[in-house]
Write a protein that holds these residues in place. Structure first.
Motif, PDB file in Angstrom:
ATOM      1  N   ALA A  14       0.851  -1.203   0.000  1.00  0.00           N
ATOM      2  CA  ALA A  14       0.000   0.000   0.000  1.00  0.00           C
ATOM      3  C   ALA A  14       0.877   1.239   0.000  1.00  0.00           C
ATOM      4  CB  ALA A  14      -0.926  -0.002   1.210  1.00  0.00           C
ATOM      5  N   GLY A  15       1.850   1.237  -0.927  1.00  0.00           N
ATOM      6  CA  GLY A  15       2.720   2.405  -1.072  1.00  0.00           C
ATOM      7  C   GLY A  15       2.114   3.361  -2.087  1.00  0.00           C
ATOM      8  N   ALA A  16       2.986   3.992  -2.892  1.00  0.00           N
ATOM      9  CA  ALA A  16       2.525   4.992  -3.863  1.00  0.00           C
ATOM     10  C   ALA A  16       1.408   4.428  -4.744  1.00  0.00           C
ATOM     11  CB  ALA A  16       3.705   5.441  -4.728  1.00  0.00           C
ATOM     12  N   GLY A  18      -0.073   1.017  -4.454  1.00  0.00           N
ATOM     13  CA  GLY A  18      -1.040   0.157  -3.754  1.00  0.00           C
ATOM     14  C   GLY A  18      -2.119   0.941  -3.028  1.00  0.00           C
ATOM     15  N   PRO A  67       1.474 -11.364   4.456  1.00  0.00           N
ATOM     16  CA  PRO A  67       0.943 -11.550   3.104  1.00  0.00           C
ATOM     17  C   PRO A  67       0.462 -12.985   2.858  1.00  0.00           C
ATOM     18  CG  PRO A  67       3.264 -10.836   3.035  1.00  0.00           C
ATOM     19  CD  PRO A  67       2.855 -10.878   4.459  1.00  0.00           C
ATOM     20  N   MET A  81       4.211  -4.778  -3.958  1.00  0.00           N
ATOM     21  CA  MET A  81       5.264  -4.553  -2.961  1.00  0.00           C
ATOM     22  C   MET A  81       6.558  -4.135  -3.650  1.00  0.00           C
ATOM     23  SD  MET A  81       4.727  -7.768  -0.369  1.00  0.00           S
ATOM     24  CE  MET A  81       4.905  -9.009  -1.625  1.00  0.00           C
ATOM     25  N   PRO A  86       9.608 -10.784  -0.822  1.00  0.00           N
ATOM     26  CA  PRO A  86       8.806 -12.010  -0.966  1.00  0.00           C
ATOM     27  C   PRO A  86       7.839 -12.000  -2.142  1.00  0.00           C
ATOM     28  CG  PRO A  86       7.819 -10.596   0.688  1.00  0.00           C
ATOM     29  CD  PRO A  86       9.042  -9.876   0.205  1.00  0.00           C
ATOM     30  N   LYS A 106       8.124  -4.838 -12.507  1.00  0.00           N
ATOM     31  CA  LYS A 106       8.993  -5.109 -13.654  1.00  0.00           C
ATOM     32  C   LYS A 106      10.305  -5.758 -13.248  1.00  0.00           C
ATOM     33  CE  LYS A 106       9.218  -0.687 -12.334  1.00  0.00           C
ATOM     34  NZ  LYS A 106       8.501   0.552 -12.316  1.00  0.00           N
ATOM     35  N   ALA A 131       0.878  -2.526 -15.832  1.00  0.00           N
ATOM     36  CA  ALA A 131       1.563  -1.399 -15.192  1.00  0.00           C
ATOM     37  C   ALA A 131       3.075  -1.608 -15.070  1.00  0.00           C
ATOM     38  CB  ALA A 131       0.967  -1.152 -13.805  1.00  0.00           C
ATOM     39  N   GLY A 135       3.976   2.709 -16.949  1.00  0.00           N
ATOM     40  CA  GLY A 135       2.959   3.208 -16.010  1.00  0.00           C
ATOM     41  C   GLY A 135       1.532   3.068 -16.496  1.00  0.00           C
ATOM     42  N   GLY A 188       7.076  10.765  -5.989  1.00  0.00           N
ATOM     43  CA  GLY A 188       6.682   9.348  -6.043  1.00  0.00           C
ATOM     44  C   GLY A 188       6.964   8.679  -7.371  1.00  0.00           C
ATOM     45  N   TYR A 189       7.797   9.301  -8.234  1.00  0.00           N
ATOM     46  CA  TYR A 189       8.112   8.689  -9.526  1.00  0.00           C
ATOM     47  C   TYR A 189       9.242   7.667  -9.388  1.00  0.00           C
ATOM     48  CZ  TYR A 189       5.855  12.964 -11.278  1.00  0.00           C
ATOM     49  OH  TYR A 189       4.987  14.002 -11.521  1.00  0.00           O
ATOM     50  N   GLU A 191      11.981   4.887  -8.072  1.00  0.00           N
ATOM     51  CA  GLU A 191      11.926   3.618  -7.341  1.00  0.00           C
ATOM     52  C   GLU A 191      12.479   3.844  -5.929  1.00  0.00           C
ATOM     53  OE1 GLU A 191      10.581   0.663  -8.715  1.00  0.00           O
ATOM     54  OE2 GLU A 191      10.002   2.197 -10.132  1.00  0.00           O
ATOM     55  N   GLY A 321       1.554   7.301  -8.542  1.00  0.00           N
ATOM     56  CA  GLY A 321       0.704   6.331  -7.841  1.00  0.00           C
ATOM     57  C   GLY A 321      -0.649   6.129  -8.485  1.00  0.00           C
ATOM     58  N   THR A 324      -0.602   4.931 -12.214  1.00  0.00           N
ATOM     59  CA  THR A 324      -0.273   3.513 -12.351  1.00  0.00           C
ATOM     60  C   THR A 324      -1.420   2.646 -11.839  1.00  0.00           C
ATOM     61  OG1 THR A 324       2.030   4.127 -12.060  1.00  0.00           O
ATOM     62  CG2 THR A 324       1.506   1.796 -11.809  1.00  0.00           C
TER      63      THR A 324
HETATM   64  P1  NDP Z   1       6.329   1.657  -2.561  1.00  0.00           P
HETATM   65  O1  NDP Z   1       7.725   1.431  -2.094  1.00  0.00           O
HETATM   66  O2  NDP Z   1       5.745   3.015  -2.478  1.00  0.00           O
HETATM   67  O3  NDP Z   1       5.334   0.664  -1.746  1.00  0.00           O
HETATM   68  C1  NDP Z   1       5.655  -0.665  -1.479  1.00  0.00           C
HETATM   69  C2  NDP Z   1       4.597  -1.215  -0.539  1.00  0.00           C
HETATM   70  O4  NDP Z   1       4.845  -2.600  -0.336  1.00  0.00           O
HETATM   71  C3  NDP Z   1       4.581  -0.554   0.843  1.00  0.00           C
HETATM   72  O5  NDP Z   1       3.268  -0.391   1.272  1.00  0.00           O
HETATM   73  C4  NDP Z   1       5.312  -1.574   1.722  1.00  0.00           C
HETATM   74  O6  NDP Z   1       4.855  -1.574   3.058  1.00  0.00           O
HETATM   75  C5  NDP Z   1       4.906  -2.872   1.057  1.00  0.00           C
HETATM   76  N1  NDP Z   1       5.876  -3.934   1.263  1.00  0.00           N
HETATM   77  C6  NDP Z   1       7.158  -3.955   0.823  1.00  0.00           C
HETATM   78  N2  NDP Z   1       7.766  -5.102   1.217  1.00  0.00           N
HETATM   79  C7  NDP Z   1       6.834  -5.796   1.907  1.00  0.00           C
HETATM   80  C8  NDP Z   1       6.862  -7.031   2.585  1.00  0.00           C
HETATM   81  N3  NDP Z   1       7.959  -7.764   2.632  1.00  0.00           N
HETATM   82  N4  NDP Z   1       5.731  -7.449   3.198  1.00  0.00           N
HETATM   83  C9  NDP Z   1       4.615  -6.688   3.174  1.00  0.00           C
HETATM   84  N5  NDP Z   1       4.538  -5.489   2.552  1.00  0.00           N
HETATM   85  C10 NDP Z   1       5.648  -5.043   1.935  1.00  0.00           C
HETATM   86  O7  NDP Z   1       6.257   1.097  -4.058  1.00  0.00           O
HETATM   87  P2  NDP Z   1       5.362   1.635  -5.252  1.00  0.00           P
HETATM   88  O8  NDP Z   1       3.957   1.665  -4.848  1.00  0.00           O
HETATM   89  O9  NDP Z   1       5.985   2.846  -5.839  1.00  0.00           O
HETATM   90  O10 NDP Z   1       5.593   0.475  -6.342  1.00  0.00           O
HETATM   91  C11 NDP Z   1       4.953  -0.766  -6.236  1.00  0.00           C
HETATM   92  C12 NDP Z   1       5.252  -1.569  -7.490  1.00  0.00           C
HETATM   93  O11 NDP Z   1       4.760  -0.875  -8.623  1.00  0.00           O
HETATM   94  C13 NDP Z   1       6.754  -1.782  -7.752  1.00  0.00           C
HETATM   95  O12 NDP Z   1       6.947  -3.037  -8.350  1.00  0.00           O
HETATM   96  C14 NDP Z   1       7.094  -0.668  -8.739  1.00  0.00           C
HETATM   97  O13 NDP Z   1       8.210  -0.973  -9.537  1.00  0.00           O
HETATM   98  C15 NDP Z   1       5.823  -0.651  -9.566  1.00  0.00           C
HETATM   99  N6  NDP Z   1       5.550   0.601 -10.255  1.00  0.00           N
HETATM  100  C16 NDP Z   1       5.592   1.787  -9.578  1.00  0.00           C
HETATM  101  C17 NDP Z   1       5.301   2.960 -10.229  1.00  0.00           C
HETATM  102  C18 NDP Z   1       5.342   4.282  -9.530  1.00  0.00           C
HETATM  103  O14 NDP Z   1       5.174   5.320 -10.208  1.00  0.00           O
HETATM  104  N7  NDP Z   1       5.568   4.336  -8.210  1.00  0.00           N
HETATM  105  C19 NDP Z   1       4.898   2.965 -11.652  1.00  0.00           C
HETATM  106  C20 NDP Z   1       4.855   1.639 -12.264  1.00  0.00           C
HETATM  107  C21 NDP Z   1       5.170   0.509 -11.574  1.00  0.00           C
HETATM  108  P3  NDP Z   1       5.088  -0.294   4.029  1.00  0.00           P
HETATM  109  O15 NDP Z   1       4.258   0.810   3.426  1.00  0.00           O
HETATM  110  O16 NDP Z   1       4.574  -0.719   5.339  1.00  0.00           O
HETATM  111  O17 NDP Z   1       6.546  -0.014   3.990  1.00  0.00           O
END
Ligand code: NDP
Ligand code: HSE
Length: 450
Positions: A14-16, A18, A67, A81, A86, A106, A131, A135, A188-189, A191, A321, A324
């Protein structure tokens, strides 16, 4: 609302991206249900840190740090994630438990794609990954579905939002690399580790994914030639502008037919009928009047050249976010429909398995910038070395850069070449560097789209 069958959707991350996917799944539940033909119930969200702030207002009871527990009984698993583990294990677990999977990862697909696609095939499930390249732009589905009856000849594009954002601001504002990188991160662009963006790893992963699809070939990541943008400085930007170019980080995936048997080609590098592919990522000079030159900010653009369809261009937000999340939700709908209908999944084809040629075999034109002494014979010597190296000169521009008292001045020579074989070019640049007439090779940049 129609009384749809209910599907259990698990979200990992649930990052950028999720957090926006979770938000839109809840906000657009009715529209999604009508499109999917099923109600999509978000049953849980796996994260690392339960207390971390989220970009969307989501019920705390949905969150878990486990998870694997979330995968049990899920119909669709959305992996956001990032990283290899994992994510890899969780995706394999989800597929083996009968779920369809959506991912934007990717890095994972470029390194473990064949393993994941095989696992999906074994159990008759599908993996959707719109995605994972460019994006929000629909490019995976066009390559896999819309162009399934065509033959792709070339893909050339800007597939990394962070580097385009950085290069664009350096070009338009004269900004410094480090300052704009920090902005790309805060927007948030970038990695989690921005090295993936600026050193071209992210673009190389996307190029491997696009080339694999386009050419029915499992393209290993280490076969993709990769150069990043960290050596691009303000001086190079200014020189490019002066010469009518802009510098862009490009991904080029190319089918080489009747691949040139030059200089000495190991048999394994081409098929019996001379077919091979080239997959490469590097900063290149793009003419200012080329459509790729006007791709600004974190936008991406991908040109596809196909035998029957001709040239197609795909353009839009390459990162971010919510942007994507849009591509992810499209996949969720496809996954839901397939989950209900059953039958054959989307499937990946590696029927051609074409060899990927090394960068030395690629042919492009170049711009070479040299600093030399401004004295008689220097230009002639440089021209001679280029000619011996089978590099043909298209344009030459000389400017005097300094003229100290009494001494011969120094000159900057910018040489545009016709198309040349990369190996010839790089051998020639080495000879120029050690020729005694060149003080410094300032830069060597490939020209694309000319
Ligand atoms: P973020 O780093 O913002 O978010 C990652 C999320 O995954 C966080 O909520 C993190 O939890 C959770 N997480 C990471 N490791 C674990 C784990 N071991 N167990 C449980 N939860 C975990 O990433 P993004 O949202 O930016 O990117 C997600 C995917 O999308 C990536 O593969 C990225 O390459 C791809 N992507 C991203 C784009 C972008 O513009 N950001 C565009 C296109 C693709 P917590 O928040 O608690 O740390
Ligand atoms: N970091 C990536 C980019 C995110 O800048 O393009 C989108 O894949």
């Amino acid at each position: 609302m129609t009384d749809y069958r209910r599907l259990r959707v698990a979200l990992l991350g649930a990052g950028a991206v999720g957090s926006q996917v979770a938000d839109l799944l809840r906000k657009h539940a009715d529209e999604l249900a009508d499109r999917a033909g099923a109600a999509l119930d978000l049953v849980g969200i796996a994260v690392r840190n339960l207390d971390a702030p989220r970009d969307a207002d989501l019920p705390q009871e949905l969150f878990t740090t486990d998870p694997e527990a979330l995968l049990v009984g899920s119909d669709i698993v959305i992996e956001l994630m990032g990283g290899i583990e994992p994510a890899r294990t969780n995706i394999l677990q989800a597929l083996n438990a009968g779920a369809d999977v959506v991912t934007a990862n990717k890095a994972l697909l470029a390194t473990h794609g064949p393993e994941i696609f095989d696992a999906a095939d074994q159990v008759g499930a599908s993996v959707y990954y719109e995605a994972a390249a460019a994006g929000a732009i629909p490019i995976i589905r066009p390559l896999r579905d819309s162009l399934a009856g065509d033959r792709v000849k070339r893909i050339m594009g800007i597939v990394n939002g962070t580097t385009n954002y950085i290069l664009d601001r350096m070009d338009r504002e004269g900004s410094e690399f480090a300052d704009v990188l920090a902005d790309a991160q805060s927007l948030g662009y970038a990695e989690a580790d921005p090295t993936a963006d600026i050193e071209g790893y992210d673009a190389a992963q996307k190029a491997a994914i696009l080339a694999s699809l386009a050419f029915h070939t499992a393209v290993p990541l280490d076969a993709v030639h990769r150069e990043g943008i960290t050596k691009i400085d303000k001086q190079m930007m200014d020189a490019a502008r002066h010469a009518g170019f802009v510098i862009k980080l490009l991904a080029v995936c190319e089918r080489l037919e009747g691949a040139p048997r030059y200089p000495a080609e190991p048999a394994a590098e081409v098929t019996a009928d001379g077919e091979a592919i080239s997959v490469r990522v590097y900063p290149a000079l793009v003419p200012r009047d080329h459509p790729l030159a006007s791709v600004h900010g974190a936008n991406n653009a991908v040109f596809v050249e196909a035998e029957a369809a001709g040239s197609l261009m795909f353009y839009g937000a390459g990162a971010g976010g919510v942007q994507t999340a849009s591509a992810v939700l499209g996949d969720v709908v496809s996954a839901a429909r397939r989950h209900i209908a059953g039958g054959v999944g989307v499937g990946e084809s590696t029927r051609a398995n074409l060899p990927v040629v090394p960068i030395g075999r690629v042919t492009t034109s170049y711009q070479i910038t040299l600093e030399v002494d401004d004295r008689p014979g220097v230009l002639a010597t440089v021209a001679g070395i280029l000619s011996e190296g089978r590099v043909s000169i298209a344009t030459v521009e000389q400017t005097i850069v300094a003229e100290p008292n009494g001494d011969a001045g120094r000159a900057r020579i910018v040489i545009g070449t016709h198309r040349a074989v990369e190996q010839d070019l790089s051998d020639t640049v080495d000879r120029l560097a050690s020729s005694g007439v060149v003080d410094r090779v300032v830069s060597v940049l490939r020209v694309e789209g000319d």
